[in-house]
Design a protein around this motif. Sequence first.
Motif, short mmCIF file in Angstrom:
data_model
loop_
_atom_site.label_atom_id
_atom_site.label_comp_id
_atom_site.label_asym_id
_atom_site.label_seq_id
_atom_site.Cartn_x
_atom_site.Cartn_y
_atom_site.Cartn_z
N LYS A 27 0.83 -1.21 0.00
CA LYS A 27 0.00 0.00 0.00
C LYS A 27 0.87 1.26 0.00
O LYS A 27 0.53 2.26 -0.65
CB LYS A 27 -0.91 0.00 1.23
CG LYS A 27 -2.07 -0.98 1.16
CD LYS A 27 -2.91 -0.91 2.43
CE LYS A 27 -4.07 -1.88 2.39
NZ LYS A 27 -4.89 -1.82 3.64
N PRO A 55 -4.81 7.72 -3.58
CA PRO A 55 -5.46 7.00 -2.48
C PRO A 55 -5.15 7.63 -1.13
O PRO A 55 -4.05 8.15 -0.92
CB PRO A 55 -4.90 5.59 -2.58
CG PRO A 55 -3.62 5.73 -3.32
CD PRO A 55 -3.80 6.88 -4.26
N ASP A 81 -5.69 5.87 1.95
CA ASP A 81 -5.82 4.81 2.93
C ASP A 81 -5.14 5.24 4.23
O ASP A 81 -3.93 5.55 4.23
CB ASP A 81 -5.17 3.53 2.41
CG ASP A 81 -5.24 2.40 3.41
OD1 ASP A 81 -6.27 1.73 3.49
OD2 ASP A 81 -4.23 2.21 4.15
#
Length: 358
Positions: A267, A337, A339
């Motif tokens: 990630k 993103p 996250d």
Amino acid sequence: MLSFRGSRAYPKLLVFGVMAPVLAWIIAASAHAQAPYYQGKTITIVQGRGPGGTGDMRVRALLPYLKKHIPGNPNIAMEYMPGGGSRKAANHVFQSTAGDGLLIGNLSSGMVSAAVLGEKGVLYDLNKFFYLGSPFNSHIAIFVTRKGADLGTLEKLRAATGIRVGGQSVGFSVYNEARLFSYVLGLKEPRFVTGYSGTELDVALERGEIDARSSAADSMTKRKREWLEKGMVDFHASIEVPQGEKHPRFAQVPDLETFATSDRDKKVLALQRAFRVTGQPFVLPPKTSKEHVEILQAAFRKTYQDPQFHKEYKKFTADEPTPLLPENHEKAIQEIPRDPEAVAIFKQIIGAGPLPKR
């Protein structure tokens, strides 16, 4: 008595004589009013880096074609403002109150990551800049060590303590990549040495002031061919943006993701790729008038699509341009993103403190 043949024409000649200067003034004023806005003016491009590195070369390759495609062909001046991973330059451009379209920022992707991660010193709002695109949105970073450090294998890298890794400033894109390489490769207590420009890092590596650095693949093929030809450095890993894109000179170098041992690592690398896709953003201050924004966006679009610019870019950088057009730039930033876990660990990795534990 004097007489004039055709004396009826005399009043017409008199009127013409009186009106001619007036008509000339009106024509000149009209021509002046219709002259392009940028004619005779100077645009200043503020770069968030020092001179001479690859980022500077990308801008220099673009300048003559940008000037050609801006109506009025203005002069273009450069100003260098390194600091904070382009945060200093981004703050300067963002806070400009001029709406005259004569100030453009060119920044590293580090200013994007700093804002998304909520780093200190960010006084700008990514959503309020006007975006002019980037000359590239693909990028391959390579982690190298000097041959004399005898760190040619992954085992040696991981066994050594206190490897000196060079960078520009905390938050700069190359510094961020060096920290990411060090984290994912599992270096033991690396020491990060900052304050160099891109070209100074090359010299520092050769002199033994540092042991390792991250460098763009195209920079090495253009600026440091002897590293390749004389085997002066060892290549350990790459960060491919987009993933799977290989540089022909470094096809054998493994992508950093092959060393990732967890979903968290993957990630983090996905977040880095998203930041790098934003390229090297050209931006306008939020107060720039709509008319000037549209003129400059059109000029940048034509520049990126100019075949002569593509040739010049390759000559300056040894790489093909992969332009991100103005209309796609803001979208690329919005799609990064967010996250929470990845953001939190990424923020630790690219900071100034010790690397987090894996």
